[in-house]
Scaffold this active site. Structure first.
Site, PDB file in Angstrom:
ATOM      1  CG  LEU A 100       0.234 -12.233   3.165  1.00  0.00           C
ATOM      2  CD1 LEU A 100      -0.144 -12.551   4.615  1.00  0.00           C
ATOM      3  CD2 LEU A 100      -0.905 -12.632   2.229  1.00  0.00           C
ATOM      4  CG  ASP A 101      -1.507  -6.377  -0.521  1.00  0.00           C
ATOM      5  OD1 ASP A 101      -0.541  -6.624  -1.267  1.00  0.00           O
ATOM      6  OD2 ASP A 101      -2.696  -6.419  -0.888  1.00  0.00           O
ATOM      7  CB  ALA A 102       1.423  -2.876   4.288  1.00  0.00           C
ATOM      8  CG  HIS A 183      -2.538  -5.344  -4.834  1.00  0.00           C
ATOM      9  ND1 HIS A 183      -1.900  -5.534  -3.638  1.00  0.00           N
ATOM     10  CD2 HIS A 183      -2.029  -4.189  -5.342  1.00  0.00           C
ATOM     11  CE1 HIS A 183      -1.043  -4.551  -3.434  1.00  0.00           C
ATOM     12  NE2 HIS A 183      -1.089  -3.729  -4.445  1.00  0.00           N
ATOM     13  CE  LYS A 186      -5.842  -5.468   0.075  1.00  0.00           C
ATOM     14  NZ  LYS A 186      -4.543  -4.900   0.391  1.00  0.00           N
TER      15      LYS A 186
END
Ligand code: URA
Length: 231
Positions: A100-102, A183, A186
């Protein structure tokens, strides 16, 4: 599994130790001294170190609730690694299955079983991941159909696989994906002229996030098996 990894999984030796032991001809596979660290060891092979049979420790599987501003990497960078939250030994042997992204929160799976995580994250497995998404603009009426049909993301040559959009209200939706491109959530919303304000992974396969933010637990054998269904 590679021979050097097999030694680490069966002893307290580090990878560097394992390489030295192999080079020094201390390791045999099925009675034959093997000096190739990359030699593939299979389930029914007998591996010995200085004549003693090695038995690998069972693999480990964890579910973790990732907070904001932590990263799904084995080392700390701008933000600390989620592995800091785990209170277990030999963390260097672990990796994250599906990052997962930050700035994304939610369900993360952590293991030392590379075969399991490879299968789990392979698009061939079609394992469903459910994300709760907060959008900066109202969701458009045609979004459900466009996501179902597949979206051509910027810089890519194949459209996304059919994705299921469940609209909660004008700015909140659930999105179910069966792949995990860079990503992806998004970029999918960007492609239809919207922007993700916050993103949270709620479910992987049948596994629901059921621990508080920052907490973790072991997966049961049944849960591990359910996620390896197409193996
Ligand atoms: N899609 C994203 O854009 N970010 C994530 O962290 C996960 C899926």
């Amino acid at each position: 599994m590679r021979l050097d990894k097999f030694i680490c999984k069966s002893t307290e030796h580090t990878l560097i130790d394992a390489l030295a032991l192999i080079e020094n001809k201390s390791v045999a596979v099925n009675g034959v001294i093997t000096i190739e660290a990359s030699h593939q060891v299979h389930k029914n092979n007998v591996v010995t170190l200085d004549g003693k049979i090695l038995t690998p420790r069972p693999s480990r599987y964890f579910l973790l609730h990732k907070p904001m501003d932590m990263i799904c990497s084995n080392v700390d960078e701008k933000y600390p690694s989620v592995l800091n939250l785990l209170d277990v030994d030999r963390k260097t042997e672990l990796h994250i299955a599906g990052r997962l992204d930050a700035d994304t929160t939610g369900l993360v799976l952590i293991t030392d079983d590379g075969h399991w995580s490879f299968n789990l994250t392979s698009p061939k497995n079609k394992c469903q991941k459910v994300y709760k998404v907060l959008l900066s603009r109202p969701i458009l009426a045609d979004a459900t159909q466009r996501f179902q049909d597949g979206i051509l993301l910027q810089g890519e040559s194949t459209p996304t696989l059919p994705a299921k959009l469940d609209i909660i209200d004008s700015h909140n939706v659930f999105l179910t994906l069966t792949e995990g491109r860079f990503h992806q959530v998004k970029r999918m919303f960007a492609a239809i002229g919207n922007r993700v304000k916050s993103l949270h992974r709620q479910q992987i396969g049948n596994l629901e996030l059921d621990v508080d933010e920052g907490d973790w637990r072991n997966l049961s054998t049944a849960e591990v098996q359910a996620l390896s269904i197409n193996d």
